[in-house]
Write a protein that holds these residues in place. Structure first.
Motif, PDB file in Angstrom:
ATOM      1  N   SER A 138      58.315  35.489  34.160  1.00 53.53           N
ATOM      2  CA  SER A 138      59.468  35.121  35.110  1.00 53.53           C
ATOM      3  C   SER A 138      60.519  36.091  35.295  1.00 53.53           C
ATOM      4  N   ASP A 139      60.643  36.927  34.078  1.00 56.54           N
ATOM      5  CA  ASP A 139      61.839  37.906  34.163  1.00 56.54           C
ATOM      6  C   ASP A 139      61.354  39.187  34.589  1.00 56.54           C
ATOM      7  N   GLY A 140      60.086  39.425  34.992  1.00 55.74           N
ATOM      8  CA  GLY A 140      59.823  40.779  35.386  1.00 55.74           C
ATOM      9  C   GLY A 140      59.510  41.669  34.231  1.00 55.74           C
ATOM     10  N   GLU A 141      59.876  41.262  32.991  1.00 54.59           N
ATOM     11  CA  GLU A 141      59.616  42.291  31.921  1.00 54.59           C
ATOM     12  C   GLU A 141      57.850  42.538  31.700  1.00 54.59           C
ATOM     13  N   PRO A 142      57.731  43.736  31.203  1.00 50.38           N
ATOM     14  CA  PRO A 142      56.106  43.713  30.923  1.00 50.38           C
ATOM     15  C   PRO A 142      55.439  42.802  29.976  1.00 50.38           C
ATOM     16  N   VAL A 143      54.255  42.572  30.179  1.00 49.96           N
ATOM     17  CA  VAL A 143      53.330  41.755  29.182  1.00 49.96           C
ATOM     18  C   VAL A 143      52.497  42.575  28.755  1.00 49.96           C
ATOM     19  N   ASN A 144      52.671  43.004  27.343  1.00 54.77           N
ATOM     20  CA  ASN A 144      52.141  43.854  26.618  1.00 54.77           C
ATOM     21  C   ASN A 144      50.806  43.293  25.793  1.00 54.77           C
ATOM     22  N   VAL A 145      49.653  44.282  26.018  1.00 58.96           N
ATOM     23  CA  VAL A 145      48.806  44.177  25.052  1.00 58.96           C
ATOM     24  C   VAL A 145      48.143  45.366  24.366  1.00 58.96           C
ATOM     25  N   THR A 146      47.811  45.323  23.116  1.00 58.81           N
ATOM     26  CA  THR A 146      47.154  46.494  22.749  1.00 58.81           C
ATOM     27  C   THR A 146      45.556  46.754  23.207  1.00 58.81           C
ATOM     28  N   GLY A 147      45.396  47.758  24.047  1.00 63.10           N
ATOM     29  CA  GLY A 147      44.080  48.035  24.588  1.00 63.10           C
ATOM     30  C   GLY A 147      43.869  49.142  24.969  1.00 63.10           C
ATOM     31  N   ILE A 148      42.756  49.265  25.858  1.00 63.84           N
ATOM     32  CA  ILE A 148      42.382  50.257  26.502  1.00 63.84           C
ATOM     33  C   ILE A 148      42.588  50.327  28.041  1.00 63.84           C
ATOM     34  N   LYS A 149      43.731  51.007  28.761  1.00 69.42           N
ATOM     35  CA  LYS A 149      44.187  50.782  29.914  1.00 69.42           C
ATOM     36  C   LYS A 149      42.965  50.769  31.066  1.00 69.42           C
ATOM     37  N   PRO A 150      42.346  51.939  31.083  1.00 68.37           N
ATOM     38  CA  PRO A 150      41.075  51.507  32.225  1.00 68.37           C
ATOM     39  C   PRO A 150      40.290  50.463  31.971  1.00 68.37           C
ATOM     40  N   MET A 151      40.055  50.085  30.643  1.00 66.34           N
ATOM     41  CA  MET A 151      38.915  48.962  30.543  1.00 66.34           C
ATOM     42  C   MET A 151      39.908  47.636  31.111  1.00 66.34           C
ATOM     43  N   LEU A 152      41.082  47.552  30.660  1.00 70.14           N
ATOM     44  CA  LEU A 152      41.653  46.284  31.119  1.00 70.14           C
ATOM     45  C   LEU A 152      42.008  46.343  32.627  1.00 70.14           C
ATOM     46  N   ASP A 153      41.977  47.431  33.415  1.00 70.00           N
ATOM     47  CA  ASP A 153      42.172  47.609  34.608  1.00 70.00           C
ATOM     48  C   ASP A 153      40.779  47.229  35.209  1.00 70.00           C
ATOM     49  N   GLU A 154      39.711  47.386  34.704  1.00 70.69           N
ATOM     50  CA  GLU A 154      38.115  46.954  35.271  1.00 70.69           C
ATOM     51  C   GLU A 154      38.124  45.449  34.853  1.00 70.69           C
ATOM     52  N   LEU A 155      38.614  45.039  33.934  1.00 64.82           N
ATOM     53  CA  LEU A 155      38.647  43.623  33.537  1.00 64.82           C
ATOM     54  C   LEU A 155      39.075  42.930  34.665  1.00 64.82           C
ATOM     55  N   VAL A 156      40.454  43.166  35.049  1.00 64.30           N
ATOM     56  CA  VAL A 156      41.255  42.459  36.234  1.00 64.30           C
ATOM     57  C   VAL A 156      40.471  42.474  37.222  1.00 64.30           C
ATOM     58  N   PHE A 157      40.359  43.639  37.791  1.00 67.53           N
ATOM     59  CA  PHE A 157      39.580  44.104  38.952  1.00 67.53           C
ATOM     60  C   PHE A 157      38.234  43.435  39.041  1.00 67.53           C
ATOM     61  N   ASN A 158      37.518  43.467  38.227  1.00 70.78           N
ATOM     62  CA  ASN A 158      36.184  42.751  38.451  1.00 70.78           C
ATOM     63  C   ASN A 158      36.398  41.195  38.527  1.00 70.78           C
ATOM     64  N   LEU A 159      37.233  40.502  38.006  1.00 73.56           N
ATOM     65  CA  LEU A 159      37.536  39.148  38.193  1.00 73.56           C
ATOM     66  C   LEU A 159      37.896  38.887  39.348  1.00 73.56           C
ATOM     67  N   CYS A 160      38.966  39.688  40.036  1.00 68.15           N
ATOM     68  CA  CYS A 160      39.742  39.368  41.293  1.00 68.15           C
ATOM     69  C   CYS A 160      38.840  39.555  42.141  1.00 68.15           C
ATOM     70  N   GLU A 161      37.810  40.620  42.150  1.00 70.97           N
ATOM     71  CA  GLU A 161      37.168  41.082  43.188  1.00 70.97           C
ATOM     72  C   GLU A 161      36.049  39.804  43.644  1.00 70.97           C
ATOM     73  N   ASN A 162      35.437  39.323  42.295  1.00 70.59           N
ATOM     74  CA  ASN A 162      34.693  38.115  42.425  1.00 70.59           C
ATOM     75  C   ASN A 162      35.294  37.054  42.973  1.00 70.59           C
ATOM     76  N   ALA A 163      36.335  36.700  42.812  1.00 70.23           N
ATOM     77  CA  ALA A 163      37.222  35.493  43.120  1.00 70.23           C
ATOM     78  C   ALA A 163      37.445  35.895  44.792  1.00 70.23           C
ATOM     79  N   ILE A 164      37.462  37.057  45.143  1.00 69.11           N
ATOM     80  CA  ILE A 164      37.456  37.261  46.550  1.00 69.11           C
ATOM     81  C   ILE A 164      36.186  37.044  47.304  1.00 69.11           C
ATOM     82  N   LYS A 165      35.152  37.933  46.670  1.00 66.56           N
ATOM     83  CA  LYS A 165      33.807  37.829  47.061  1.00 66.56           C
ATOM     84  C   LYS A 165      33.191  36.366  47.465  1.00 66.56           C
TER      85      LYS A 165
END
Length: 176
Positions: free
Chosen positions: A56-83
């Protein structure tokens, strides 16, 4: 065919835990915003609305991880939700903190109970005839499962035929 080979290589690296990148602090909110923008045209073409609700405050929501993998995770879930949605359907991505939870919910076709445990398996498709229309390799959710496991997160699915699917990823706050 190229997508299939790339996805098989990703899964192989995940299985062997061979990572090309080091873990860092990653702003999951920013990743969600970027993924929504990258998928906006696909959502519009499918006549599906897509919206993101983050901190709600626009601040980052941080996790420790590997950015390209996390991007792939979000992308795959969202892409399936659309498809696997319906005309005039909705995809809602919600990100919350304490603990960090990513929820991707859709108003799509849903998944029968008998298939729910298997959708994270490699090449498993609920509706084989639908896969010709939507494309893909049948590996997206398997990749999601492996990324979740690598980040020591948990994965939860709720789905009902003709009502939609909700997938939640909860990150272990101890990793931060």
């Amino acid at each position: 065919m190229i997508l299939l080979v790339e996805d098989i290589m990703k899964l192989s690296r995940l299985d062997e835990e061979v990572m090309d990148f080091a873990e860092n602090t990653v702003d999951l909110q920013r990743i969600c915003q970027e993924v929504v923008e990258r998928l906006r045209d696909a959502a519009n073409a499918a006549q599906v609305s897509i919206e993101f609700e983050g901190s709600s405050d626009g601040e980052p929501v941080n996790v420790t991880g590997i950015k390209p993998m996390l991007d792939e995770l979000v992308f795959n879930l969202c892409e399936n939700a659309i498809k696997y949605n319906k005309k005039n359907g909705e995809v809602k991505i919600k990100l919350s903190e304490n603990p960090v939870r990513l929820v991707v919910a859709d108003t799509g076709i849903g998944i029968d109970k008998e298939h729910q445990e298997r959708i994270f398996e490699r090449f498993y498709r609920v509706d084989k005839s639908h896969s010709k229309i939507t494309g893909g390799t049948g590996l997206g959710l398997s990749i999601v499962k492996h990324i979740v496991k690598h980040h020591k997160a948990s994965l939860h699915l709720e789905s009902e035929p003709d009502k939609g699917t909700t997938i939640e990823v909860q990150f272990n706050s101890e990793k931060l």
